[in-house]
Design a protein around this motif. Structure first.
Motif, PDB file in Angstrom:
ATOM      1  N   MET A   1     -17.340 -19.000  12.189  1.00  0.00           N
ATOM      2  CA  MET A   1     -17.646 -17.801  12.937  1.00  0.00           C
ATOM      3  C   MET A   1     -18.742 -17.008  12.290  1.00  0.00           C
ATOM      4  O   MET A   1     -18.917 -15.858  12.577  1.00  0.00           O
ATOM      5  CB  MET A   1     -16.418 -16.921  13.005  1.00  0.00           C
ATOM      6  CG  MET A   1     -15.219 -17.688  13.452  1.00  0.00           C
ATOM      7  SD  MET A   1     -13.823 -17.177  12.544  1.00  0.00           S
ATOM      8  CE  MET A   1     -12.561 -17.918  13.536  1.00  0.00           C
ATOM      9  N   ARG A   4     -22.660 -20.168   9.363  1.00  0.00           N
ATOM     10  CA  ARG A   4     -22.387 -21.605   9.381  1.00  0.00           C
ATOM     11  C   ARG A   4     -20.936 -21.865   9.681  1.00  0.00           C
ATOM     12  O   ARG A   4     -20.086 -21.025   9.448  1.00  0.00           O
ATOM     13  CB  ARG A   4     -22.692 -22.215   8.012  1.00  0.00           C
ATOM     14  CG  ARG A   4     -24.137 -22.331   7.705  1.00  0.00           C
ATOM     15  CD  ARG A   4     -24.528 -23.771   7.499  1.00  0.00           C
ATOM     16  NE  ARG A   4     -25.958 -23.811   7.223  1.00  0.00           N
ATOM     17  CZ  ARG A   4     -26.808 -24.469   7.997  1.00  0.00           C
ATOM     18  NH1 ARG A   4     -26.370 -25.132   9.037  1.00  0.00           N
ATOM     19  NH2 ARG A   4     -28.078 -24.468   7.726  1.00  0.00           N
ATOM     20  N   LYS A   5     -20.681 -23.049  10.160  1.00  0.00           N
ATOM     21  CA  LYS A   5     -19.300 -23.457  10.319  1.00  0.00           C
ATOM     22  C   LYS A   5     -18.762 -23.871   8.949  1.00  0.00           C
ATOM     23  O   LYS A   5     -19.466 -24.464   8.155  1.00  0.00           O
ATOM     24  CB  LYS A   5     -19.237 -24.649  11.266  1.00  0.00           C
ATOM     25  CG  LYS A   5     -17.833 -25.157  11.504  1.00  0.00           C
ATOM     26  CD  LYS A   5     -17.827 -26.238  12.556  1.00  0.00           C
ATOM     27  CE  LYS A   5     -16.418 -26.716  12.808  1.00  0.00           C
ATOM     28  NZ  LYS A   5     -16.385 -27.656  13.942  1.00  0.00           N
TER      29      LYS A   5
ATOM     30  N   ILE B 117     -18.469 -31.898   9.466  1.00  0.00           N
ATOM     31  CA  ILE B 117     -19.563 -30.966   9.248  1.00  0.00           C
ATOM     32  C   ILE B 117     -20.814 -31.708   8.813  1.00  0.00           C
ATOM     33  O   ILE B 117     -21.921 -31.424   9.283  1.00  0.00           O
ATOM     34  CB  ILE B 117     -19.166 -29.902   8.213  1.00  0.00           C
ATOM     35  CG1 ILE B 117     -18.176 -28.941   8.851  1.00  0.00           C
ATOM     36  CG2 ILE B 117     -20.381 -29.146   7.724  1.00  0.00           C
ATOM     37  CD1 ILE B 117     -17.692 -27.885   7.921  1.00  0.00           C
ATOM     38  N   GLU B 120     -22.349 -33.343  11.787  1.00  0.00           N
ATOM     39  CA  GLU B 120     -22.996 -32.324  12.601  1.00  0.00           C
ATOM     40  C   GLU B 120     -24.327 -31.937  11.975  1.00  0.00           C
ATOM     41  O   GLU B 120     -25.345 -31.811  12.645  1.00  0.00           O
ATOM     42  CB  GLU B 120     -22.072 -31.101  12.698  1.00  0.00           C
ATOM     43  CG  GLU B 120     -22.670 -29.903  13.405  1.00  0.00           C
ATOM     44  CD  GLU B 120     -22.959 -30.181  14.862  1.00  0.00           C
ATOM     45  OE1 GLU B 120     -22.418 -31.160  15.404  1.00  0.00           O
ATOM     46  OE2 GLU B 120     -23.761 -29.429  15.451  1.00  0.00           O
TER      47      GLU B 120
END
Lengths: 181, 181
Positions: A1, A4-5, B117, B120
């Motif tokens: 959020m 970055r994730k 991640i 991604e």
DNA sequence: AACTATGTATAAAA
DNA sequence: TTTTATACATAGTT
């Protein structure tokens, strides 16, 4: 959020972990408050920080909700240690424990290795990307200045202006004029 | 947080209220779980729905956290000075085993999450990098062709030739000739 | 201890 | 339910 994730896994850096805790505890309590008001629900939360400090939220208050919950609690068998199955002896448990500890160690090593890979990745790829963007910009600048007294086609100007990729302005264009001989 | 902003006030329609409760309880518990894992925090939540049904979330479980909170334990005996050669009994071993199993599961989740991640990351950054390089190349081609009948300075040629970054050739340059209008 | 770009939660709609 | 558009929470940054 955020920018970055992040993976949902224990934050390694203790400082970051504490900061994350503060931010998220605030968020959680806010949500709890909204839930209570929107839905007329009673709610109690207690949480211990990484440094083991207790925090709590309650609507209308922690104790009332907690007692209400404990009172009407019929059976609290979460099933893990169900009594209907054979109870393992101590040697078996010791063996299991050792096995699992070994596995755990392995998994942690793996996780650490992955962290390193990701970090390395960030460093190299991002650096490369930024340098390339920068160089691209400089090149365009130079070309434009070289061409300034010549006719320039529409397509060239177009290409020179559009920053190319769906880049979300992570790297703001520098406006400076470089001599470049 | 949805299609419209809503005021934080008791939802009138009982049906909507119940729906809102379900969604938000789910969200709240998810956040609580993330907080617990990210920060290694212990947390307990109990909440009563508008219809007065109890729900709870706990990490590691509601009762332990609740008692810890109620007792306000000052953490006196961490075992450092206690009779240290005791053979652990079966309950202790069981507890240890469960703890470690939980940790293991967590570590595995972590590894999986990190993989995602990383993937991604590869997708987005590499795509961007490739597009940028491609566009850069096209631009240079076009400029060179436009300038072919003009004098070209040494510095420009230099810049146009050098692929810029210390790229480790992870992404091979495309050799294809593009028409470009 | 504020900001802001980005990922998530969720109010409405389907 | 599931989907979608929007508001919100927050990770990384200064």
């Amino acid at each position: 959020m955020g920018r970055r994730k992040i993976a949902i896994a224990r934050v390694r850096d203790p400082v970051i972990r504490q900061v994350t805790f503060s931010k998220r505890r605030t968020g959680l309590f806010k949500k709890a408050n909204e839930l209570a008001i929107l839905c007329g629900a009673e709610i109690a939360i207690v949480v211990f920080s990484p440094g083991n400090k207790p925090y709590s939220f309650g609507h209308p208050n922690v104790d009332d909700v907690a007692s209400k919950f404990l009172e009407e609690e019929p059976i609290l068998d979460d099933g893990i240690g169900s009594s209907s199955f054979e109870v393992p002896n101590r040697e078996d448990l010791n063996q299991q424990l050792e096995d699992v500890l070994a596995e755990l160690k392995e998994a942690e090593n793996e996780a650490r290795a992955h962290d390193e890979i990701l970090e390395e990745y960030k460093r190299t790829e991002l650096t490369q990307l930024e340098e390339l963007k920068d160089s691209y910009g400089k090149f365009k600048e130079m070309v434009k200045s070289r061409l300034s007294d010549l006719e320039t086609t529409e397509s060239m100007l177009l290409l020179a202006e559009k920053p190319v990729v769906g880049t979300k302005n992570k790297v703001p264009r520098k406006k400076g004029k470089q001599p470049m001989l």
